[in-house]
Scaffold this motif. Structure first.
Motif, PDB file in Angstrom:
ATOM      1  N   ARG A  33       0.874  -1.173   0.000  1.00 19.45           N
ATOM      2  CA  ARG A  33       0.000   0.000   0.000  1.00 19.45           C
ATOM      3  C   ARG A  33       0.910   1.222   0.000  1.00 19.45           C
ATOM      4  O   ARG A  33       1.636   1.466   0.965  1.00 19.45           O
ATOM      5  N   LEU A  34       0.866   1.968  -1.083  1.00 23.38           N
ATOM      6  CA  LEU A  34       1.807   3.061  -1.276  1.00 23.38           C
ATOM      7  C   LEU A  34       1.371   4.327  -0.562  1.00 23.38           C
ATOM      8  O   LEU A  34       0.179   4.637  -0.474  1.00 23.38           O
ATOM      9  N   ALA A  35       2.354   5.048  -0.054  1.00 23.25           N
ATOM     10  CA  ALA A  35       2.119   6.360   0.541  1.00 23.25           C
ATOM     11  C   ALA A  35       2.653   7.458  -0.364  1.00 23.25           C
ATOM     12  O   ALA A  35       2.011   8.491  -0.557  1.00 23.25           O
ATOM     13  N   VAL A  36       3.845   7.243  -0.922  1.00 22.75           N
ATOM     14  CA  VAL A  36       4.500   8.229  -1.775  1.00 22.75           C
ATOM     15  C   VAL A  36       5.138   7.500  -2.955  1.00 22.75           C
ATOM     16  O   VAL A  36       5.684   6.406  -2.793  1.00 22.75           O
ATOM     17  N   ALA A  37       5.061   8.107  -4.127  1.00 18.63           N
ATOM     18  CA  ALA A  37       5.719   7.574  -5.319  1.00 18.63           C
ATOM     19  C   ALA A  37       6.720   8.588  -5.841  1.00 18.63           C
ATOM     20  O   ALA A  37       6.523   9.797  -5.707  1.00 18.63           O
TER      21      ALA A  37
END
Length: 337
Positions: A33-37
């Motif tokens: 689950r991504l927070a920042v890319a």
């Protein structure tokens, strides 16, 4: 889940925020689950030139977030761990410009409790590229760590760029003397903040003369952002058994190298593309970059010489435009915004 997608090549306008199924991890994979890319030049170059996998592509190689599912054969102990992700979209459809991505477990590296997701999302392509550039010559070791570059001098051409910043930070962590070239006083401030020992404004100063003041016998490694423009300078400042690592392309430009002058020092001129570098080199790069993170030796933001430009997921097209226009610093996407 929300994801930025494109079905055909083109400009930023082909990017769409879509509602797509959450991907399931296969054997040996994890779902993050991504927070920042992170956004890199290869993201917009692929969008313009590489056909999407399976007709639909989520861009983004780098990111940071939390492991929320594991595939067969993966230790469930990684569930809930904070990780940084690298090469998510390389020959795969699930990039990091999305709420979730799926990658092989080796491409989700434990970030620890103290490093920010912004740092994690900035590591991948820039820092792995910089690591490769700093470890290619006979005058330098193939691993980086405290003291690894003691007594060596590194020239970073373009010290205020994302890869240049990463090279300065990693080289200083390894105890090198770092000379960085820049094109303005503002960029000089950033290179110095990253840890450059000496900064040369190539628009105002003679780079060869300034480098020779610091390293009369020449430098051990050159991290080169513009080989076509800088080859003549590099050839004059490379030291015995030194190496030039070229990691960027000036729009298909060609490089001219004075052969005889490079035979004397047994110089090496290397080409670097992190995606296709040897597997062993990539493993060492990931391990060393992560060690630098755990040592708190690298960072992002103004204090680390890498200003952040943060966009929401819906503004990913604008993030791509910023990178393509040469934004100074690191462009990130806040996936949760």
């Amino acid at each position: 889940m929300r994801a930025v997608t494109y079905r055909e090549n083109g400009g930023p306008e082909v990017l769409r925020v879509s509602d797509v199924p959450v991907p399931d991890p296969g054997p040996g994979e994890v779902r993050v689950r991504l927070a920042v890319a992170g956004v890199n030049p290869t993201d917009w170059k692929s969008r313009r030139g590489t056909p999407p996998s399976g007709g639909l592509q989520v861009p983004g190689q780098d990111g940071a977030g939390t492991v929320e599912a594991v595939g067969q054969g993966v230790d469930p102990a990684v569930l809930g761990q904070r990780v940084w992700v690298w090469e998510a979209a390389w020959q795969r459809p699930h990039g990091t410009a999305a709420e979730h991505t799926v990658v092989p477990v080796r491409q989700a590296v434990l970030l620890g409790a103290e490093a920010s997701f912004e740092l994690g999302a900035a590591l991948g392509i820039p820092f792995l590229t910089a690591h490769r550039c700093l470890t290619l010559g006979e005058a330098v070791p193939d691993r980086l760590g405290p003291g690894a570059l003691t007594g060596r001098t590194v020239l970073v051409q373009g010290g205020a760029g994302a890869v240049g910043n990463a090279a300065v930070q990693l080289a200083r962590w390894a105890d090198a003397t770092v000379i960085a070239t820049v094109s303005s006083p503002r960029k000089a401030q950033l290179a110095a903040a990253a840890g450059a020992s000496h900064v040369v404004d190539y628009r105002q100063q003679d780079v060869v003369a300034e480098v020779r003041k610091v390293a009369p016998k020449g430098v051990d490694a050159i991290v080169e952002v513009s080989a076509a423009r800088n080859a003549a300078v590099d050839a004059q400042v490379i030291g015995m058994h030194g190496a030039v690592a070229m990691y960027a392309d000036d729009g298909g430009a060609e490089v001219t190298i004075p052969v005889r002058a490079q035979m004397g020092p047994n110089a090496r001129w290397n080409f670097v593309l992190v995606y296709t570098e040897p597997a062993r080199a990539k493993v060492m790069g990931v391990e060393d970059v992560n060690a630098a993170v755990l040592d708190r030796a690298i960072g992002v933001g103004e204090d680390a010489g890498l200003p952040l430009h943060v966009f929401g997921l819906a503004a990913t097209a604008d993030a791509h435009r910023a990178v393509e226009a040469g934004a100074v610093g690191k462009v990130l996407i806040d996936v949760t915004a």
